[in-house]
Design a protein around this motif. Sequence first.
Motif, mmCIF file in Angstrom:
data_model
loop_
_atom_site.group_PDB
_atom_site.id
_atom_site.type_symbol
_atom_site.label_atom_id
_atom_site.label_comp_id
_atom_site.label_asym_id
_atom_site.label_seq_id
_atom_site.Cartn_x
_atom_site.Cartn_y
_atom_site.Cartn_z
ATOM 1 N N GLU A 96 -3.141 5.573 7.037
ATOM 2 C CA GLU A 96 -4.131 4.642 7.598
ATOM 3 C C GLU A 96 -5.476 5.317 7.799
ATOM 4 O O GLU A 96 -6.523 4.721 7.547
ATOM 5 C CB GLU A 96 -3.629 4.084 8.937
ATOM 6 C CG GLU A 96 -2.564 3.027 8.764
ATOM 7 C CD GLU A 96 -1.939 2.626 10.101
ATOM 8 O OE1 GLU A 96 -2.653 2.593 11.115
ATOM 9 O OE2 GLU A 96 -0.724 2.361 10.112
ATOM 10 N N VAL A 100 4.157 9.560 6.312
ATOM 11 C CA VAL A 100 3.155 9.378 5.248
ATOM 12 C C VAL A 100 2.386 8.083 5.482
ATOM 13 O O VAL A 100 1.144 8.049 5.426
ATOM 14 C CB VAL A 100 3.841 9.352 3.856
ATOM 15 C CG1 VAL A 100 2.894 8.813 2.796
ATOM 16 C CG2 VAL A 100 4.329 10.743 3.469
ATOM 17 N N GLN A 136 -0.296 -2.926 9.976
ATOM 18 C CA GLN A 136 -1.578 -2.329 9.598
ATOM 19 C C GLN A 136 -1.689 -2.184 8.083
ATOM 20 O O GLN A 136 -0.700 -1.902 7.415
ATOM 21 C CB GLN A 136 -1.697 -0.913 10.205
ATOM 22 C CG GLN A 136 -1.609 -0.844 11.703
ATOM 23 C CD GLN A 136 -2.908 -1.267 12.366
ATOM 24 O OE1 GLN A 136 -3.988 -0.928 11.889
ATOM 25 N NE2 GLN A 136 -2.807 -2.013 13.450
ATOM 26 N N GLU A 150 1.997 6.321 8.244
ATOM 27 C CA GLU A 150 1.170 6.330 9.441
ATOM 28 C C GLU A 150 -0.093 7.146 9.216
ATOM 29 O O GLU A 150 -1.194 6.726 9.577
ATOM 30 C CB GLU A 150 1.987 6.887 10.617
ATOM 31 C CG GLU A 150 1.650 6.217 11.929
ATOM 32 C CD GLU A 150 2.578 6.653 13.054
ATOM 33 O OE1 GLU A 150 3.737 6.181 13.064
ATOM 34 O OE2 GLU A 150 2.148 7.461 13.895
ATOM 35 N N ARG A 190 8.826 9.311 5.191
ATOM 36 C CA ARG A 190 8.218 8.094 4.660
ATOM 37 C C ARG A 190 7.290 7.464 5.704
ATOM 38 O O ARG A 190 6.119 7.163 5.434
ATOM 39 C CB ARG A 190 9.323 7.126 4.241
ATOM 40 C CG ARG A 190 8.972 6.091 3.211
ATOM 41 C CD ARG A 190 8.281 4.870 3.756
ATOM 42 N NE ARG A 190 8.943 4.189 4.841
ATOM 43 C CZ ARG A 190 9.828 3.191 4.702
ATOM 44 N NH1 ARG A 190 10.208 2.829 3.513
ATOM 45 N NH2 ARG A 190 10.301 2.577 5.765
ATOM 46 N N PHE A 210 1.769 -1.059 6.457
ATOM 47 C CA PHE A 210 2.848 -0.421 7.205
ATOM 48 C C PHE A 210 2.893 -1.080 8.567
ATOM 49 O O PHE A 210 1.911 -1.064 9.299
ATOM 50 C CB PHE A 210 2.594 1.079 7.320
ATOM 51 C CG PHE A 210 3.668 1.814 8.079
ATOM 52 C CD1 PHE A 210 5.012 1.544 7.862
ATOM 53 C CD2 PHE A 210 3.328 2.785 8.998
ATOM 54 C CE1 PHE A 210 6.008 2.227 8.555
ATOM 55 C CE2 PHE A 210 4.321 3.481 9.700
ATOM 56 C CZ PHE A 210 5.650 3.197 9.473
ATOM 57 N N ARG A 211 4.015 -1.678 8.899
ATOM 58 C CA ARG A 211 4.140 -2.515 10.102
ATOM 59 C C ARG A 211 3.044 -3.583 10.071
ATOM 60 O O ARG A 211 2.996 -4.338 9.111
ATOM 61 C CB ARG A 211 4.148 -1.645 11.355
ATOM 62 C CG ARG A 211 5.353 -0.691 11.302
ATOM 63 C CD ARG A 211 5.542 0.151 12.532
ATOM 64 N NE ARG A 211 6.670 1.042 12.319
ATOM 65 C CZ ARG A 211 6.639 2.368 12.514
ATOM 66 N NH1 ARG A 211 5.560 2.953 12.970
ATOM 67 N NH2 ARG A 211 7.699 3.105 12.261
#
Lengths: 547, 66
Positions: free
Chosen positions: A392, A387, A103, A389, A384, A100-101
Amino acid sequence: MLNTYSYPEFPYRQSPEQKNGVVRRHPVVVIGAGPIGLTAALDLSARGLPVVVLDDNNTVSVGSRAVCYAKRPLEIWNRLGVARPMVERGVSWKVGKVFFRDQLAYSFDLLPEPQHRMPAMINLQQYYLEEELVAACTRRANVDLRWKHKLLNLTQDNDCARLTVETRDGVFHMEADWVVACDGANSDTRRMVGAEFTGQFFQDRFLIADVVMKAAFPTERWFWFDPPFHPNQSVLLHKQADSVWRIDFQLGWDADPEEEKKPEKVIPRIQAMLGDKAEFELEWVSVYQFACRRIKEFRAGRVLFAGDAAHQVSPFGARGANTGVQDIDNLAWKLALVHSGAAPIELLDTYHEERAFAADDNLKNSTRSTDFITPKSRSSRRYRDAVLELAETEVFARPLVNSGRLSTPTPYLESSLNTPDASAFAGQMKPGTHCADAPMNRKGQSGWLLEQLGEGFTILTVGEPPRHQTIRVGGVAARLLRVGVDIDDSEGVITTRYDLQPGTTYLIRPDQHVAARWRSFDADKIAAALRHSLGMSIETALEPACA
Amino acid sequence: MRLNHQPNIADPDGFYEELITSQRDLSDEQAELMNAKLVLILANQIGDRATLTEALQLARPRSRQA
């Protein structure tokens, strides 16, 4: 663009029936020589039916299409004797990572359970897969592959299906007892029978870029949500054979498909992802959009629909080709038994019952994945991102992350062919479930349970049954496979996976699915379950089908 | 009672689908209001003050420092 692959050209041959102008009746005609049609030809011919396959082209799948093949289809192809070269050439993988992004949000392992003959998933270009299937069909005396044969029209009555076919030598007519339509999402056959095919279209576009590169990425499925190199969209990376990598960029609905396909547009996207110094060459580029829909009835008289012709799903989860192969696994034995008159026509209606159930499960899963990957509202986008974030650091959020739930078989738990359990069993092998593989020994040689199940019905039992006898219903006999006598449960895995105790007995269908199970061997009960799984108790009248 | 960090939702994909579908025909404002109500309803269900405090801290934007 670079080509790591040169397309074979299969020869057109005029058939004797066209040449002689004689209309011939065939037991089965398969429409479409893609992965599903070719699998149908192999399975039906292995079950004794001569098969004619019609395809309007004369080569394998052009460009980049299906990539991932899951364990269950590989087991089916192994039953048909074609899995080995696919697994050897394909890229086996089981780890998926979700970012995500910038990470890593979490990673998953598809097959935490060892001791299966086939890998969890292989990646292989569809053209290689089709090449193997074509070669296998060519080796079969009772498969007649007819390239450059286009189906123009199909009508049917109580007697047979009548096909109008066009070749470069003109138009001719064929008759068939059964037609298996495997001609893809835009199936002409479906239109010819006027079948309903409805569902949901998704307003989004995706770019496929297959690139050749020597990359340092591990052999894993990597999925990015909103990565820095492609903001607000998703990206998927998969490795295929010959150092070809599949990159799938979400573009959004407003993207211009023609513009996005141009190398000057594609190359910067890939450079943003891999870095300016990355060395790669484009092998294939296309832009696609998709729908999730299914045919209302899998059987229209003498025409049976399979694969994308019957159901179309989003690509997330590799549920297209994988489901189609399982359609054939389900259909072939039923069609062979109905055609020979050993089973009533009702058995064929359970093809719709069981595979429409599986298709609905696939559609549900693929729609859910699509809704997670491409949120439709601001609020669903927030959920979304929340979830992702949380995932991690928070274990609880990880089951909610959905970058595609990868294809697993749908057990036919509610099937009318099942005989319900009368005793308690632990584990997964409920009636209607595909049999789990397990290592075993036969005469001191190590091997695998699924390879011992054979082509027909099998009675898997522990030890010697009370009386040695063949269990038979009409023309269908069930073969006995005794654990501890014919095969040894060398590593104890069969016992665990099937919850075996002394006397435990399973009736297993020709497609390696559990039909019934008991805690003791009772010949009458087994025969009743066999009748039941031949569709003989669906209608009270036991009229055999006309062959 | 401590905040449960382990997965605890039965049928997570089904739940998520229901959550998203429940807002499908709502405007952004309506969806925001619904989300706020949802937090209050679920907070009332939990009740325990220490657990709620822990949850609030977990949900706050985290300082994303490399």
